[in-house]
Design an enzyme around this catalytic site. Structure first.
Site, PDB file in Angstrom:
ATOM      1  N   ASP A  25     -67.026 -60.590  11.857  1.00  0.00           N
ATOM      2  CA  ASP A  25     -65.576 -60.672  12.018  1.00  0.00           C
ATOM      3  C   ASP A  25     -64.853 -59.980  10.857  1.00  0.00           C
ATOM      4  O   ASP A  25     -65.143 -60.266   9.685  1.00  0.00           O
ATOM      5  CB  ASP A  25     -65.211 -62.163  12.054  1.00  0.00           C
ATOM      6  CG  ASP A  25     -63.812 -62.414  12.554  1.00  0.00           C
ATOM      7  OD1 ASP A  25     -63.573 -62.169  13.738  1.00  0.00           O
ATOM      8  OD2 ASP A  25     -62.973 -62.872  11.760  1.00  0.00           O
ATOM      9  N   GLU A  51     -66.853 -55.717  12.864  1.00  0.00           N
ATOM     10  CA  GLU A  51     -65.493 -55.534  13.381  1.00  0.00           C
ATOM     11  C   GLU A  51     -64.669 -54.942  12.246  1.00  0.00           C
ATOM     12  O   GLU A  51     -64.515 -55.583  11.196  1.00  0.00           O
ATOM     13  CB  GLU A  51     -64.906 -56.868  13.837  1.00  0.00           C
ATOM     14  CG  GLU A  51     -63.588 -56.671  14.575  1.00  0.00           C
ATOM     15  CD  GLU A  51     -62.665 -57.877  14.552  1.00  0.00           C
ATOM     16  OE1 GLU A  51     -61.807 -57.978  15.432  1.00  0.00           O
ATOM     17  OE2 GLU A  51     -62.775 -58.726  13.645  1.00  0.00           O
ATOM     18  N   HIS A  86     -62.287 -60.583  23.568  1.00  0.00           N
ATOM     19  CA  HIS A  86     -61.497 -61.823  23.577  1.00  0.00           C
ATOM     20  C   HIS A  86     -60.147 -61.679  22.879  1.00  0.00           C
ATOM     21  O   HIS A  86     -59.335 -62.603  22.914  1.00  0.00           O
ATOM     22  CB  HIS A  86     -62.302 -62.938  22.907  1.00  0.00           C
ATOM     23  CG  HIS A  86     -62.527 -62.684  21.450  1.00  0.00           C
ATOM     24  ND1 HIS A  86     -63.299 -61.633  20.979  1.00  0.00           N
ATOM     25  CD2 HIS A  86     -62.055 -63.301  20.360  1.00  0.00           C
ATOM     26  CE1 HIS A  86     -63.277 -61.638  19.673  1.00  0.00           C
ATOM     27  NE2 HIS A  86     -62.539 -62.643  19.260  1.00  0.00           N
ATOM     28  N   ASP A  87     -59.916 -60.546  22.204  1.00  0.00           N
ATOM     29  CA  ASP A  87     -58.649 -60.326  21.501  1.00  0.00           C
ATOM     30  C   ASP A  87     -57.740 -59.344  22.235  1.00  0.00           C
ATOM     31  O   ASP A  87     -56.630 -59.068  21.776  1.00  0.00           O
ATOM     32  CB  ASP A  87     -58.906 -59.720  20.111  1.00  0.00           C
ATOM     33  CG  ASP A  87     -59.580 -60.703  19.177  1.00  0.00           C
ATOM     34  OD1 ASP A  87     -59.369 -61.916  19.345  1.00  0.00           O
ATOM     35  OD2 ASP A  87     -60.318 -60.243  18.278  1.00  0.00           O
TER      36      ASP A  87
HETATM   37  C1  NOJ Z   1     -60.991 -61.196  14.701  1.00  0.00           C
HETATM   38  C2  NOJ Z   1     -61.408 -62.078  15.824  1.00  0.00           C
HETATM   39  O1  NOJ Z   1     -61.963 -61.304  16.829  1.00  0.00           O
HETATM   40  C3  NOJ Z   1     -60.178 -62.842  16.249  1.00  0.00           C
HETATM   41  O2  NOJ Z   1     -60.368 -63.548  17.454  1.00  0.00           O
HETATM   42  C4  NOJ Z   1     -59.782 -63.748  15.132  1.00  0.00           C
HETATM   43  O3  NOJ Z   1     -58.558 -64.389  15.450  1.00  0.00           O
HETATM   44  C5  NOJ Z   1     -59.622 -62.998  13.812  1.00  0.00           C
HETATM   45  N1  NOJ Z   1     -60.632 -62.003  13.591  1.00  0.00           N
HETATM   46  C6  NOJ Z   1     -59.664 -63.968  12.669  1.00  0.00           C
HETATM   47  O4  NOJ Z   1     -60.958 -64.495  12.545  1.00  0.00           O
END
Ligand code: NOJ
Length: 558
Positions: free
Chosen positions: A199, A254, A327-328
């Site tokens: 992450d 990420e 998911h984002d």
């Molecule tokens: C990226 C994640 O994919 C997201 O869902 C999250 O809210 C933020 N990082 C903080 O962890």
């Protein structure tokens, strides 16, 4: 180019809260995943990326971890997790765990200790600063609205939280903290995990702690220049690689804000850092200067230029992840295709795109059946902290137009991707026998797994075929990419070439009927159709083709 099993793999992302509930509490869980492993095996996926299942107070649905070595009660127990990985390994599937170590939860015992006093042994696990002129130490804005600093009365200092105030940032400058993280990762590897999705890993090295520029009259500003790809990021990742990753796990970082040159540093095979990155440039092409909620129509040329830059840029020098949603992000068929009349055709076209590029394709749960965005009537039905905070700030505090804000949530909100997976046409789409934690998309009667598996022409079966083609054609994995017609407003076409093998991919990104004309300098030999979302003639002629709405066709030169 170096060959690696993870380059040849397809990853499927599970967001456990919304995947499958096995015990009727309305929340997806580990046992629910076990129930669906045969389905995922049939689809053909090699690796499952599991979004966080660790103990968490769920301020950000598990991306706020309060114990890295335990399982969230709603999802089950450690025994359930052990059962899951066993069942996966029995089916020759690998498990990639989410690793959230830019920040922890404020309920993690490290933070509970750290905030007790300035001389607590855990104080330095987090980032504390004195206020400046009675205000926050810097003007940095949190990704979830408001200041990125929270005042702590007990010790009269502020702590940094780039995300919610319940997600304090960890202090990677502290070698003790780093060792705790590496020990924890090794502990999971000892338990059998095969990889990590990391992450916002490129945010862990911070520096400067100065006010950010470009205030534009706003109270807070993005401090990105002080923590995106910070000065020690590569040192930390190389250390992590030496201490943990060199044991042979697969990794994807990420990395928002990373460009091609930086991606080479993160993923170059001689760098000993990560295997691949999730970069975000193509996720920003439909945003204006105001950021993600500032909606702009997407131009195909921008999308093509961007993908071409990444395809050519990383060729032989790094490795990319291929995704159009997760998911984002909103659902890809709603964002890049057509979720009405041409839902099936456009979902297949976009899948053809992702699965014929260089990089490792990621499928986000429900994508394989063409799940779409959702429009809840009121903000009350939304659950995501990013959306709720933004709404509060814009509508309640700044009196912005409610309808406009709701429109931006319909187009970009993260809950679009978080409605439950639609398993069948029964109540709550077969996701739960209880009340789902977030409402099911009302289109579940038409769009569901049971229907898709039963229909040989479904999006599901098309994905299955694409995954199989990737396994059978090295050129899809390793071939060089070259773009054709680089100015066309409707068609995106490219070739993939590996030694004597050549593929020609033609994609119509619109509901129009444009004509594809093969560039004159391209020799047109005998071709066969590898896959298409429409019927194709037995003896195809690729010199000129009238394309149907969202038509996708992949030819192999004979
Ligand atoms: C990226 C994640 O994919 C997201 O869902 C999250 O809210 C933020 N990082 C903080 O962890």
């Amino acid at each position: 180019m170096d060959q690696s099993w993870w380059k040849e793999s397809v990853v499927y992302q599970i967001y456990p809260r919304s995947f499958k509930d096995s015990n009727g509490d309305g929340v997806g869980d580990l046992q629910g995943i076990v129930e669906k492993l045969d389905y995922l095996k049939e689809l053909g996926v090699d690796i499952i990326w599991l979004s966080p299942v660790y103990k968490s107070p769920n301020d950000d649905n598990g991306y706020d971890v309060s114990d890295y070595q335990d399982i969230m009660d709603e999802f089950g127990t450690m025994a359930d997790w052990e059962h899951l990985i066993q069942e996966m390994h029995d089916r020759e599937m690998k498990l990639m765990m989410d690793l959230v170590v830019n920040h922890s939860s404020d309920e993690h015992h490290w933070f509970l200790e750290a905030k007790k006093s300035k001389d607590n042994p855990y104080r330095n696990y987090y980032i504390w600063r004195k206020g400046k002129d009675g205000k926050e130490p810097t003007n940095w804005e949190s990704f979830f609205s408001g200041s990125a600093w929270e005042y702590d009365e007990t010790t009269d200092e502020y702590f940094l939280h780039l995300f919610s105030k319940k997600q304090p940032d960890l202090n990677w400058e502290n070698a003790k903290l780093r060792k705790e993280v590496y020990d924890m990762m090794n502990w999971w590897i000892d338990k059998g995990v095969d990889g990590f999705r990391m992450d916002v890993i490129n945010l862990i090295s911070k520096a400067g702690y100065q006010d950010a520029r470009n205030m534009e009259g706003k109270k807070y500003a993005s401090g990105a220049e002080y923590f995106f790809n910070g000065p020690k990021i590569h040192e930390y990742l190389q250390e992590m690689n030496k201490e943990v990753l060199s044991r042979g796990v697969v990794t994807v970082g990420e990395t928002p804000g990373v460009d091609v040159e930086q991606a080479k540093l993160y993923t170059g095979s001689d760098r000993n850092e990560l295997n691949m990155v999730f970069q975000f440039e193509h996720m920003d092409l439909d945003s204006g200067p105001g950021g993600k909620w500032d909606l702009r129509p997407l131009k195909l040329k921008d999308l093509r230029d961007n993908f071409t830059k990444w395809q050519k840029g990383l060729e032989g020098e790094g490795w990319n992840s291929l995704y159009l949603n997760n998911h984002d992000q909103p659902r890809m068929v709603s964002r890049f295709g057509n979720d009405g009349k041409y839902r099936v055709e456009s979902a297949k076209m976009l899948a053809t795109f992702l699965h014929t590029l260089q990089g490792t394709p990621y499928i986000y749960q429900g994508e394989e059946i063409g799940m779409t965005n959702v429009k809840f009537a009121s903000i009350e039905e939304y659950k995501d902290i990013e959306t709720l905070n933004m709404y509060k700030e814009k509508v309640n505090e700044n009196n912005e137009d409610e309808a406009k804000v709701m429109e931006s949530i319909y187009v970009k909100g993260r809950d679009n991707a978080r409605t439950p997976v639609q398993w069948n046409a029964s109540e709550h789409a077969g996701f739960t026998t209880g009340t789902p934690w977030i409402a099911v998309n009302p289109n579940y009667k038409e769009v569901n797994v049971e229907q898709a598996v039963a229909d040989p022409d479904s999006i599901f079966h098309y994905y299955k075929k694409l995954i199989k083609l990737r396994k059978e054609n090295e050129v899809i994995v390793y071939g060089a990419y070259d773009v054709l017609l680089d100015d066309h407003e409707q068609i995106y076409a490219y070739t993939r070439t590996l030694k004597k093998e050549k593929l020609l991919v033609i994609l119509n990104f619109t509901d129009h009927r444009p004509e594809f004309k093969l560039p004159e300098d391209m020799i047109c030999r005998d071709v066969e159709v590898l896959i298409s979302n429409y019927e194709q003639p037995e003896e195809p002629d690729v010199t000129s083709i009238k394309l149907r709405p969202y038509e996708a066709v992949v030819y192999k030169y004979r």
